[in-house]
Design an enzyme around this catalytic site. Structure first.
Site, PDB file in Angstrom:
ATOM      1  N   ASN A  10     -49.445  30.648  -0.366  1.00 46.76           N
ATOM      2  CA  ASN A  10     -50.234  30.225  -1.591  1.00 46.76           C
ATOM      3  C   ASN A  10     -51.552  30.264  -1.312  1.00 46.76           C
ATOM      4  OD1 ASN A  10     -51.416  28.814  -3.898  1.00 46.76           O
ATOM      5  ND2 ASN A  10     -50.357  26.786  -3.315  1.00 46.76           N
ATOM      6  N   LYS A  12     -53.981  29.740  -3.201  1.00 56.14           N
ATOM      7  CA  LYS A  12     -54.880  28.844  -4.097  1.00 56.14           C
ATOM      8  C   LYS A  12     -56.063  29.318  -4.589  1.00 56.14           C
ATOM      9  CE  LYS A  12     -52.608  25.103  -1.298  1.00 56.14           C
ATOM     10  NZ  LYS A  12     -52.810  23.822  -0.848  1.00 56.14           N
ATOM     11  N   HIS A  93     -47.440  22.445  -8.596  1.00 54.51           N
ATOM     12  CA  HIS A  93     -48.316  22.087  -7.514  1.00 54.51           C
ATOM     13  C   HIS A  93     -48.786  20.677  -7.626  1.00 54.51           C
ATOM     14  CE1 HIS A  93     -50.580  22.183  -3.849  1.00 54.51           C
ATOM     15  NE2 HIS A  93     -49.705  23.190  -3.324  1.00 54.51           N
ATOM     16  N   GLU A  95     -51.676  19.842  -6.623  1.00 58.48           N
ATOM     17  CA  GLU A  95     -53.134  20.095  -6.930  1.00 58.48           C
ATOM     18  C   GLU A  95     -53.185  20.084  -8.421  1.00 58.48           C
ATOM     19  OE1 GLU A  95     -53.893  23.127  -4.102  1.00 58.48           O
ATOM     20  OE2 GLU A  95     -53.495  21.457  -2.401  1.00 58.48           O
ATOM     21  N   GLU A 169     -43.513  19.342  -0.690  1.00 55.79           N
ATOM     22  CA  GLU A 169     -44.632  19.129  -0.197  1.00 55.79           C
ATOM     23  C   GLU A 169     -45.439  17.805  -0.298  1.00 55.79           C
ATOM     24  OE1 GLU A 169     -46.675  23.361  -0.326  1.00 55.79           O
ATOM     25  OE2 GLU A 169     -47.173  22.531  -2.123  1.00 55.79           O
ATOM     26  N   GLY A 175     -52.957  20.626   3.602  1.00 64.74           N
ATOM     27  CA  GLY A 175     -54.255  20.919   4.121  1.00 64.74           C
ATOM     28  C   GLY A 175     -54.808  19.915   5.028  1.00 64.74           C
ATOM     29  N   SER A 214     -49.149  22.056   5.901  1.00 57.48           N
ATOM     30  CA  SER A 214     -49.673  22.362   7.329  1.00 57.48           C
ATOM     31  C   SER A 214     -48.835  22.983   8.082  1.00 57.48           C
ATOM     32  CB  SER A 214     -50.203  21.045   7.912  1.00 57.48           C
ATOM     33  OG  SER A 214     -51.155  20.523   7.242  1.00 57.48           O
TER      34      SER A 214
HETATM   35  P1  13P Z   1     -51.444  24.201   3.524  1.00 53.54           P
HETATM   36  O1  13P Z   1     -50.443  24.874   4.222  1.00 53.54           O
HETATM   37  O2  13P Z   1     -53.013  24.366   3.664  1.00 53.54           O
HETATM   38  O3  13P Z   1     -51.391  22.581   3.816  1.00 53.54           O
HETATM   39  O4  13P Z   1     -51.069  23.951   2.027  1.00 53.54           O
HETATM   40  C1  13P Z   1     -49.763  23.548   1.710  1.00 53.54           C
HETATM   41  C2  13P Z   1     -49.788  24.073   0.107  1.00 53.54           C
HETATM   42  O5  13P Z   1     -50.070  23.129  -0.774  1.00 53.54           O
HETATM   43  C3  13P Z   1     -48.808  25.140  -0.191  1.00 53.54           C
HETATM   44  O6  13P Z   1     -48.716  25.067  -1.670  1.00 53.54           O
END
Ligand code: 13P
Length: 256
Positions: A10, A12, A93, A95, A169, A175, A214
């Protein structure tokens, strides 16, 4: 691992056309691991170009609108994603749930719209740190699964075809470099599987449950080997081939 492992990047809100070189390198490597299903979800702006650039891996959107078309400035429908070359879409997601106040009902409507357009879906769920510390993690995630996944009557064909996936997640692991303990991942995936079986009956066993948060080259093998983990949804470590390929390799046996 009873399912074909599924490793999804992803990107983002990252990526420009210059990064298509990374995607090509990832695609070449994906071709060497036919036992692993690999996909990348770039920003909307790169979906068409990515589709042209790759052959072995899937191409995903990171969101879609629940309606097919109309007066929704700035939004993109599932049919538009298909038209530009996507075969899967991430919905719900954390976010998006946070930045755009998306409720479970909104996520469910998007998931159902995506299936209606013929896309595979990856529905994201996960608890916040406060919810985990309060001992509510499983209840929160179970509620998200119950109310964010597409209804059985519209999802049954896609579920049977393996086109429905859930990504667990934990919000606090995204992150942050702070990965969930394997025992907690195993417990949560088992809880999610229980909800999927309740929702879809026996074919709920066909829904792949990915872990995200992560994931990197150093922890992928252990996470992917954990019971009930069918793959990974990877953010930061999907932005370069160098970081992403060891995760794909950890999921498969490979030919090369
Ligand atoms: P990270 O791997 O950067 O922690 O992000 C995970 C994520 O939100 C994937 O959708």
């Amino acid at each position: 691992m009873p399912h074909r492992p599924y490793i999804v990047g992803n990107w983002k809100m990252n990526g420009s056309r210059a990064m298509l070189a990374e995607a090509r390198a990832i695609d070449r490597a994906a071709a060497r691991y036919p036992d692993v299903q690999v996909a990348l979800a770039p920003p909307f702006t790169l979906i068409g170009a990515l589709r042209e650039a790759v052959t072995a891996m899937g191409v995903g959107g990171q969101d879609c609108h629940a309606q097919t078309k109309g007066a929704h400035t700035g939004d993109v429908s599932a049919a538009m994603l298909v038209d530009t070359g996507a075969d899967v879409v991430i919905v719900g997601h954390s976010e998006r749930r946070k930045d755009h106040a998306e409720s479970d009902a909104v996520v469910k409507a998007k998931a159902e719209a995506a299936l209606a357009a013929g896309l595979g879906i990856i529905v994201c769920v996960g608890e916040t740190l406060e919810e985990r510390d309060a001992g509510k993690a499983e209840a929160v995630v179970a509620g998200q699964v119950d109310h964010s996944l597409p209804a059985a009557d519209v999802a049954s064909d896609a579920v049977a075809a393996g086109k429905v996936a859930v990504a667990y997640e934990p919000v606090w692991a995204i992150g942050t470099g702070r990965v969930a303990a394997v025992c907690d991942v195993v417990a949560m995936h088992a809880a999610i599987r229980g909800r999927l079986l309740a929702l879809y009956g026996e074919s709920g066993a066909k829904v792949r449950i990915l872990y995200g948060g992560s994931v990197n080259a150093g922890n992928a093998a252990e996470l992917l080997a954990a019971e009930g983990v069918s793959g990974a949804l990877v953010g930061g470590a999907s932005l370069t081939a160098e970081a992403f390929l060891p995760i794909v390799a950890a999921a498969g046996t490979g030919e090369a």
